[in-house]
Design an enzyme around this catalytic site. Structure first.
Site, mmCIF file in Angstrom:
data_model
loop_
_atom_site.group_PDB
_atom_site.id
_atom_site.type_symbol
_atom_site.label_atom_id
_atom_site.label_comp_id
_atom_site.label_asym_id
_atom_site.label_seq_id
_atom_site.Cartn_x
_atom_site.Cartn_y
_atom_site.Cartn_z
ATOM 1 N N TYR A 1 -1.431 -0.955 10.179
ATOM 2 C CA TYR A 1 -1.641 -1.361 8.916
ATOM 3 C C TYR A 1 -0.494 -0.687 8.308
ATOM 4 O O TYR A 1 0.397 -1.360 7.465
ATOM 5 C CB TYR A 1 -2.854 -0.652 8.386
ATOM 6 C CG TYR A 1 -2.918 -0.895 7.016
ATOM 7 C CD1 TYR A 1 -3.741 -2.327 6.274
ATOM 8 C CD2 TYR A 1 -2.876 -0.007 5.959
ATOM 9 C CE1 TYR A 1 -3.759 -2.595 5.161
ATOM 10 C CE2 TYR A 1 -2.944 -0.288 4.575
ATOM 11 C CZ TYR A 1 -3.546 -1.341 4.001
ATOM 12 O OH TYR A 1 -3.865 -1.690 2.760
ATOM 13 N N SER B 1 0.805 -1.009 0.099
ATOM 14 C CA SER B 1 -0.176 -0.050 -0.062
ATOM 15 C C SER B 1 0.823 1.304 0.009
ATOM 16 O O SER B 1 2.101 1.174 0.506
ATOM 17 C CB SER B 1 -0.851 0.034 1.172
ATOM 18 O OG SER B 1 -1.414 1.277 1.566
#
Length: 243
Positions: free
Chosen positions: A153, A140
């Site tokens: 995350y 990401s």
């Protein structure tokens, strides 16, 4: 006909499902996996088999070394080799860091990062023996930029980025390529916690003026897996020029 085989973790829906279907369309045998959504996984299996390829579906936690070991053993029995590994399994968590407990932290790190170790550790030896293989890790943009209220995350994806670069250097002499795709805002269920106003505000930040599509990620992953062998150790952003 000797078909190549791809393993895609976290493939009952979203990006993983789109990747699995893309490889099936291209004639690959496909191993799909999820930790909970068995019904969705079996529907994905049925869709994959409509392209006249073989598919093995395995319900198990990719963050567990024992579960992954069992999955890989069954995959080898059915297909012999795994030619392409796509590490896609992942969960997100939005909330203040000061509200996060250790259980949630460990769950995110295990699912997002330890799963990559597990799959690579169990697939790589055979790739080295055959002197060929492709590993693509789904990361990401927050792995490099960091996101407020998504510390765990972001940390897990940053770990994937470093893991990718390091493992690529180690495996390059064995003709194995390891790359990562750092996704931006993709239209998946992971982002469905946002309301319409929040989605519109997010899109305004993205120069491409839209969310990415799962099929676009799948096309790009397949391109990396089937393309230039000199492309190695890269973390490539797919984000509409957002970050």
């Amino acid at each position: 006909m000797n078909r190549s085989t791809v393993l895609v973790t976290g493939s009952s829906r979203g990006i993983g499902k789109a990747i699995a279907i893309k490889f099936a369309k291209e004639g690959y045998n496909v191993i799909i996996n999820c930790s909970h959504q068995e019904k969705e996984l079996l529907l994905t299996k049925k869709e994959i088999e409509s392209f006249q390829v073989s598919c093995m579906a395995y319900v198990g936690n990719a963050g567990s070394f024992e579960e992954v070991n069992n999955m890989i053993m069954l995959a080898k029995q059915q297909f012999g080799t795994i030619d392409v590994l796509v590490n896609n399994a992942g969960i997100s968590h939005v909330g203040l860091f000061t509200d996060m407990d250790l259980l949630t932290w460990n769950e995110i790190i295990n699912t997002n990062l330890t799963s990559v170790f597990n799959c690579c550790r169990l697939v790589v030896p055979d790739m080295i023996a055959r002197k060929q293989g492709k590993i693509i890790n789904i990361s990401s943009v927050w792995g490099s930029a960091g996101a407020s209220c998504e510390v765990a995350y972001s940390a897990s994806k940053g770990g994937i980025n470093a893991f990718t670069k390091a493992l690529a250097k180690e495996l390059a002499p064995s003709n194995i390529q390891v790359n990562a795709v750092a996704c931006g805002a993709i239209d998946t269920q992971m982002n469905h916690f946002l309301n319409q106003e929040e989605v519109s505000s997010l899109i305004e930040e993205i120069p491409a003026n839209r969310l990415g599509r799962t099929e676009e990620v799948a096309e790009f992953v397949y391109h990396i897996a089937s393309g230039n062998d000199y492309l190695n150790g890269q973390v490539i952003r797919l984000d509409g020029a957002w970050i």
